[in-house]
Design a protein around this motif. Sequence first.
Motif, PDB file in Angstrom:
ATOM      1  N   GLY A  99       0.791  -1.215   0.038  1.00 26.03           N
ATOM      2  CA  GLY A  99      -0.151   0.064   0.262  1.00 26.03           C
ATOM      3  C   GLY A  99       0.924   1.190  -0.071  1.00 26.03           C
ATOM      4  O   GLY A  99       0.548   2.281  -0.782  1.00 26.03           O
ATOM      5  N   SER A 100       2.034   1.337   0.965  1.00 26.12           N
ATOM      6  CA  SER A 100       2.894   2.528   0.889  1.00 26.12           C
ATOM      7  C   SER A 100       3.585   2.496  -0.338  1.00 26.12           C
ATOM      8  O   SER A 100       3.642   3.549  -1.128  1.00 26.12           O
ATOM      9  N   ALA A 101       4.280   1.416  -1.184  1.00 28.65           N
ATOM     10  CA  ALA A 101       4.713   1.635  -2.427  1.00 28.65           C
ATOM     11  C   ALA A 101       3.742   2.136  -3.342  1.00 28.65           C
ATOM     12  O   ALA A 101       4.149   2.819  -4.305  1.00 28.65           O
ATOM     13  N   ALA A 102       2.322   1.616  -3.407  1.00 27.22           N
ATOM     14  CA  ALA A 102       1.428   2.038  -4.526  1.00 27.22           C
ATOM     15  C   ALA A 102       1.491   3.539  -4.361  1.00 27.22           C
ATOM     16  O   ALA A 102       1.251   4.384  -5.303  1.00 27.22           O
ATOM     17  N   ALA A 103       1.132   4.133  -3.227  1.00 23.74           N
ATOM     18  CA  ALA A 103       0.806   5.442  -2.962  1.00 23.74           C
ATOM     19  C   ALA A 103       2.036   6.493  -3.463  1.00 23.74           C
ATOM     20  O   ALA A 103       2.123   7.493  -4.211  1.00 23.74           O
ATOM     21  N   SER A 104       3.194   5.686  -3.017  1.00 25.44           N
ATOM     22  CA  SER A 104       4.624   6.347  -3.662  1.00 25.44           C
ATOM     23  C   SER A 104       4.744   6.612  -4.814  1.00 25.44           C
ATOM     24  O   SER A 104       5.349   7.473  -5.468  1.00 25.44           O
ATOM     25  N   ASN A 105       4.288   5.509  -5.589  1.00 27.29           N
ATOM     26  CA  ASN A 105       4.585   5.123  -6.897  1.00 27.29           C
ATOM     27  C   ASN A 105       3.798   6.157  -7.701  1.00 27.29           C
ATOM     28  O   ASN A 105       4.110   6.766  -8.855  1.00 27.29           O
ATOM     29  N   ALA A 106       2.336   6.265  -7.445  1.00 27.43           N
ATOM     30  CA  ALA A 106       1.396   7.354  -7.923  1.00 27.43           C
ATOM     31  C   ALA A 106       1.946   8.729  -7.618  1.00 27.43           C
ATOM     32  O   ALA A 106       1.910   9.592  -8.395  1.00 27.43           O
TER      33      ALA A 106
ATOM     34  N   ARG B 277       4.109  -8.451  -7.564  1.00 26.43           N
ATOM     35  CA  ARG B 277       3.211  -7.309  -7.158  1.00 26.43           C
ATOM     36  C   ARG B 277       3.646  -5.858  -7.026  1.00 26.43           C
ATOM     37  O   ARG B 277       2.896  -5.041  -7.537  1.00 26.43           O
ATOM     38  N   LEU B 278       4.575  -5.774  -6.430  1.00 24.20           N
ATOM     39  CA  LEU B 278       5.337  -4.524  -6.354  1.00 24.20           C
ATOM     40  C   LEU B 278       5.520  -3.762  -7.710  1.00 24.20           C
ATOM     41  O   LEU B 278       5.496  -2.771  -7.700  1.00 24.20           O
ATOM     42  N   SER B 279       6.056  -4.681  -8.523  1.00 22.45           N
ATOM     43  CA  SER B 279       6.342  -4.227 -10.052  1.00 22.45           C
ATOM     44  C   SER B 279       5.052  -3.765 -10.614  1.00 22.45           C
ATOM     45  O   SER B 279       5.190  -2.689 -11.262  1.00 22.45           O
ATOM     46  N   ALA B 280       3.857  -4.643 -10.336  1.00 17.82           N
ATOM     47  CA  ALA B 280       2.691  -4.374 -11.127  1.00 17.82           C
ATOM     48  C   ALA B 280       2.543  -3.065 -10.670  1.00 17.82           C
ATOM     49  O   ALA B 280       1.806  -2.139 -11.489  1.00 17.82           O
ATOM     50  N   ALA B 281       2.215  -2.433  -9.249  1.00 14.63           N
ATOM     51  CA  ALA B 281       2.224  -1.433  -8.818  1.00 14.63           C
ATOM     52  C   ALA B 281       2.822  -0.280  -9.171  1.00 14.63           C
ATOM     53  O   ALA B 281       2.399   0.903  -9.808  1.00 14.63           O
ATOM     54  N   GLN B 282       3.942  -0.509  -9.395  1.00  5.60           N
ATOM     55  CA  GLN B 282       4.818   0.719 -10.023  1.00  5.60           C
ATOM     56  C   GLN B 282       4.612   1.038 -11.400  1.00  5.60           C
ATOM     57  O   GLN B 282       4.670   2.018 -11.722  1.00  5.60           O
ATOM     58  N   ILE B 283       4.341  -0.135 -12.268  1.00  2.00           N
ATOM     59  CA  ILE B 283       4.221   0.233 -13.753  1.00  2.00           C
ATOM     60  C   ILE B 283       2.776   0.951 -13.771  1.00  2.00           C
ATOM     61  O   ILE B 283       2.780   1.909 -14.476  1.00  2.00           O
ATOM     62  N   LEU B 284       1.778   0.438 -13.248  1.00  2.00           N
ATOM     63  CA  LEU B 284       0.509   0.873 -13.400  1.00  2.00           C
ATOM     64  C   LEU B 284       0.300   2.404 -12.812  1.00  2.00           C
ATOM     65  O   LEU B 284      -0.329   3.194 -13.336  1.00  2.00           O
ATOM     66  N   LEU B 285       0.922   2.700 -11.703  1.00  2.00           N
ATOM     67  CA  LEU B 285       0.682   3.880 -11.021  1.00  2.00           C
ATOM     68  C   LEU B 285       1.757   4.850 -11.387  1.00  2.00           C
ATOM     69  O   LEU B 285       1.314   6.216 -11.594  1.00  2.00           O
ATOM     70  N   ASN B 286       3.035   4.448 -11.554  1.00  2.00           N
ATOM     71  CA  ASN B 286       4.232   5.592 -11.888  1.00  2.00           C
ATOM     72  C   ASN B 286       3.954   5.740 -13.467  1.00  2.00           C
ATOM     73  O   ASN B 286       4.307   6.985 -13.850  1.00  2.00           O
ATOM     74  N   GLU B 287       3.782   4.621 -14.212  1.00  2.00           N
ATOM     75  CA  GLU B 287       3.958   4.946 -15.641  1.00  2.00           C
ATOM     76  C   GLU B 287       2.649   5.102 -16.324  1.00  2.00           C
ATOM     77  O   GLU B 287       2.603   5.743 -17.514  1.00  2.00           O
TER      78      GLU B 287
ATOM     79  N   VAL C 102      -0.865   5.609 -14.904  1.00  2.00           N
ATOM     80  CA  VAL C 102      -1.884   6.210 -14.275  1.00  2.00           C
ATOM     81  C   VAL C 102      -1.332   7.830 -13.699  1.00  2.00           C
ATOM     82  O   VAL C 102      -1.743   8.872 -14.131  1.00  2.00           O
ATOM     83  N   GLY C 103      -0.096   7.977 -13.206  1.00  2.00           N
ATOM     84  CA  GLY C 103       0.377   9.190 -12.763  1.00  2.00           C
ATOM     85  C   GLY C 103       0.734  10.381 -13.828  1.00  2.00           C
ATOM     86  O   GLY C 103       0.347  11.293 -13.520  1.00  2.00           O
TER      87      GLY C 103
END
Length: 427
Positions: free
Chosen positions: A26-33, A151-161, A163-164
């Motif tokens: 959850g923390s990684a998802a928020a920071s990647n966004a 799972r961490l990589s998926a959150a990074q790609i979705l939110l960082n690349e 959605v963000g």
Amino acid sequence: MADTARQGTGHDRRADLGRPFRWLWGSAAASNAGDGITRTLLPLLVVAHHPEPAAVAGLTTVNMLPWLLFALPAGVLVDRVDRRRIVLGSNLVRAAALLGAMPVLAAHRPLPLLYALAFVLGIAETLADTAAPAMLPRLVDERQLERANGRLSAAQILLNEMVGPPVAGLLAGLAAAAALATGGMLYALAALLLVGLSPLARARHRSASARAHGGVLRDIRQGLRFVLGHHTLRLTLAASALYGLVFSATFSMLVLLSARALGLSGTGYGLLLAAGSLGAVAGSWLAPRAADRLSTVRLARWSLVASGAAYVALGLGRQPVLAALALAANGVFMMGWNIPVMSLRQRLTPEDLQGRVMSVSRLCSWGSMPIGATLGGLLAEALSVPAVFEVCGTVLAVGALLLLAPLREDPSPHADPPANSDLLDKG
């Protein structure tokens, strides 16, 4: 035999990753966004008032400079201090920096302030991105590392690349203050979510007195000595550096390939990038499942070879649909390399060296990117833009075979010890 043993762990790999991992995710998802918003927003703020190419390029340089200056010291800090606190503190610093700069940047866009903000965010990112992966072996079972990293990589790609950036563009179109505030609140949320994670005790096999009397340079030397003395880590890091060169050389030329060879508009270029991101998301789901059936080394080696073949196909193709398929395939194979190798390094590294090995890994892969971008430009000038993809893809495929061929199919944490490991406690 190794493959059979790995297949038998499939049920274990599908087990729940546990509450501590969910807090970290959850923390990684928020920071990647937050990363996706700020990395898009800052160049937009520079271009709006300082459209000179040198000013825009300078922002990227300043933002990436902390990786060259502080990556190795950051690894020492991560091995000395509670890693949860480092990630939490880094997110708080990023939140405070964005919210503090908001009143000034809402009205004026002084270039020194934008550079200073990018530099502070870069330092915080260096610390957070070194500490977070080093936490993972303490939070999940060793057999679950591929799933957790996926799972961490998926959150990074979705939110960082994915959605963000569009959210940043939308918010910047409304008001710069709104974009800055959103990024700051996301980093604050990332810090808040880590409060639910219990503090991680320091490694028991290094005493507090040993930590107190060991200098930073001594600890850096220990980390470098461990990596360079470990056959598997040394070769996979060399392959990561090669991949960083190839990735940056090709990515720097992708916009020109899209416009010149494929005849695409800006929208078409965005769709190409989206195809690559979707492939990476799929790869983050497929890689842990492939790791149930293949040895880590075999999966990583052939994923890297296949990624090279995808780059060659991208350079040879002249149809946008084929280019999109090649980029999507490359995204799958990129995760087929990143996730198993990250998990392998976490398994092979002692607890008290996790931060330093992670910092050397990031320095090898990210530190090679400015060089790769330069080489890509020179190669395009000497040959052509499509030739960059053909040459780099071939180099990556051949290099992967040569570098990774000597590795054992299933190295264990106790296999392949550094030849000079006795110096770790004497240096």
